[in-house]
Motif scaffolding. Structure first.
Motif, PDB file in Angstrom:
ATOM      1  N   HIS A  32       0.795  26.179 -40.753  1.00  0.00           N
ATOM      2  CA  HIS A  32       0.901  27.574 -41.172  1.00  0.00           C
ATOM      3  C   HIS A  32       0.129  28.529 -40.247  1.00  0.00           C
ATOM      4  CE1 HIS A  32       1.515  30.870 -43.961  1.00  0.00           C
ATOM      5  NE2 HIS A  32       0.217  31.126 -43.928  1.00  0.00           N
ATOM      6  N   GLU A  82      -5.559  33.640 -40.545  1.00  0.00           N
ATOM      7  CA  GLU A  82      -5.548  34.660 -41.614  1.00  0.00           C
ATOM      8  C   GLU A  82      -6.667  35.687 -41.361  1.00  0.00           C
ATOM      9  OE1 GLU A  82      -3.040  34.629 -43.587  1.00  0.00           O
ATOM     10  OE2 GLU A  82      -2.389  32.533 -43.616  1.00  0.00           O
ATOM     11  N   HIS A 134       3.808  37.134 -41.190  1.00  0.00           N
ATOM     12  CA  HIS A 134       4.338  36.065 -42.035  1.00  0.00           C
ATOM     13  C   HIS A 134       5.857  36.030 -42.111  1.00  0.00           C
ATOM     14  CE1 HIS A 134       0.205  35.367 -43.091  1.00  0.00           C
ATOM     15  NE2 HIS A 134       0.529  34.398 -43.922  1.00  0.00           N
TER      16      HIS A 134
HETATM   17 ZN    ZN Z   1      -0.718  32.853 -44.604  1.00  0.00          ZN
END
Ligand code: ZN
Ligand code: NAD
Length: 361
Positions: free
Chosen positions: A265, A186, A249
């Motif tokens: 993720h 991120e 994403h």
């Molecule tokens: Zn994320």
């Protein structure tokens, strides 16, 4: 040493305090700034063992009326069943609108506790104490709360801001490598959607970031928080601009689902960012040397740029096609004009992602 108040506030309520090893200070600040008739720490089974019980004792020592609720760790707990279980316990202990919830944990704890806080007795205030890197740079900021349904992730939720966020880097010392990498992905995303100076800082500090050097992590986390906060301040309810936070994403989620969530993720987002950069370059936007720098950074941080062999390309495309249907036959992709300059394109289609996925296999 803690830094309070990252300049201006979000929605009049949102203040982020960043520092190292300041749980005692947190207690004092909660007692001073957030009076309540009862405090309820909500946490998961792992964080409860590591930090929950000692934090409970710290607050008790300050004379605060405080209790702790925990649920089993993991995404599987982000459900309405857990919400109903937590609310039943809150009712039992007599929590009312003058009570304060404290979310102590990763994104799962934050999303769940925020959701409960937004609906319990038509809303009670809550504080976020994020304990994963992902939660510190992403999920604790911005006021999105959610639980999952059997039909999909985050399908029930609200926009509801915490009163305060306490970000203590000390928590990161017990985080697994995989959870750490989830947060790093991120952070790379912020490097790509905001000032290019941040991307360059990440490039310079690869080794320190891999070594989890606190000296480097502190400014990097602070800058990430500022970027997320800045985006959310422009578009709190995601009517448009906030979507740039979805960089990497669209494909990332498709890859996660196609792997049956065996792909974490962060790795899925790293692959999604690699693919989105390649698509941007293929469409003639992103200069090829910038695309190469992006891939180099992702790889050097220990994140993947090649799709694992057990994730089937057709399955990923199927997921993308489903997203496209949901969005009224458009697939909004966040692409890059340059490092630091994202934009939304609705005409990427499916054939280019298909080609790129093949390239990345
Ligand atoms: Zn994320
Ligand atoms: P998580 O909350 O499941 O935490 C990951 C694991 O780390 C858990 O097992 C947890 O018990 C453990 N853990 C937490 N803190 C620890 C610590 N300090 N030391 C050791 N172990 C620790 O997962 P996450 O990655 O933090 O968050 C993912 C969730 O966040 C997802 O549900 C996602 O949908 C949500 N999310 C929400 C937003 C938002 O804007 N609201 C943004 C991004 C992600």
């Amino acid at each position: 040493r803690i830094k309070i108040n990252l300049d201006k506030r979000l929605s009049e309520s949102h203040e982020i305090c960043i520092g190292y090893d300041f749980q005692d200070r947190m207690g004092l600040l909660i007692a001073k700034d957030h009076p309540a008739n009862r405090y309820v720490i909500v946490t998961d089974s792992n964080v409860s063992q590591l930090y929950g019980r000692t934090f409970l004792e710290k607050l008790k020592e300050l004379g605060l009326p405080v209790e702790l609720l925990e649920f089993p760790a993991g995404e599987g707990s982000k459900t309405m069943e857990t919400v109903l279980g937590l609310t039943a316990r809150l009712l039992e202990m007599g929590a009312d609108r003058h009570s304060m919830l404290i979310a102590l944990g990763g994104g799962v704890v934050g999303d769940l506790t925020g959701f409960v806080a937004s609906i319990y007795m038509r809303s009670v205030p809550f504080i976020q104490i994020p304990t994963t890197l992902m939660a510190q740079v992403d999920s604790s900021i911005g006021g999105k709360t959610a639980v999952n349904l059997p039909q999909g992730k985050n399908l029930l939720g609200t926009f509801y801001q915490p009163k305060r966020i306490f970000t203590d880097l000390k928590f990161l010392e017990t985080l697994s490598d995989e959870e750490y990498l989830n947060g790093l992905a991120e952070i790379v995303k912020y490097g790509l959607i905001d000032e290019p100076g941040f991307f360059e800082q990440l490039e310079r500090e690869v080794r320190a970031l891999r070594a989890r050097s606190l000296e480097i992590l502190e400014p990097v986390i602070e800058r990430s928080c500022r970027i997320k906060k800045g985006v959310v301040e422009i578009d709190e309810q995601e009517s448009g601009f906030r979507r740039i936070l979805n960089f990497g994403h669209t494909l990332g989620h498709a890859l996660e689902a196609a792997s049956k969530f065996t792909l974490p993720h962060g790795k899925a987002v790293a692959l999604g960012m690699t693919a989105a950069s390649r698509i941007s370059a293929c469409c003639g936007f992103l200069p090829p040397e910038e695309r190469e720098r992006i891939e180099a950074l992702i790889r050097d941080l220990g994140l993947p740029v090649r799709i694992p062999s057990d994730v089937a390309g057709p399955e990923v495309l199927g997921r993308l096609a489903m997203d496209k249907k949901k969005e009224g036959n458009e697939l909004p992709f966040i692409l890059l004009k340059k490092i630091g300059i994202p934009f939304m394109s609705k005409d990427v289609g499916l054939s280019l992602p298909e080609k790129i996925l093949e390239e990345m296999a």
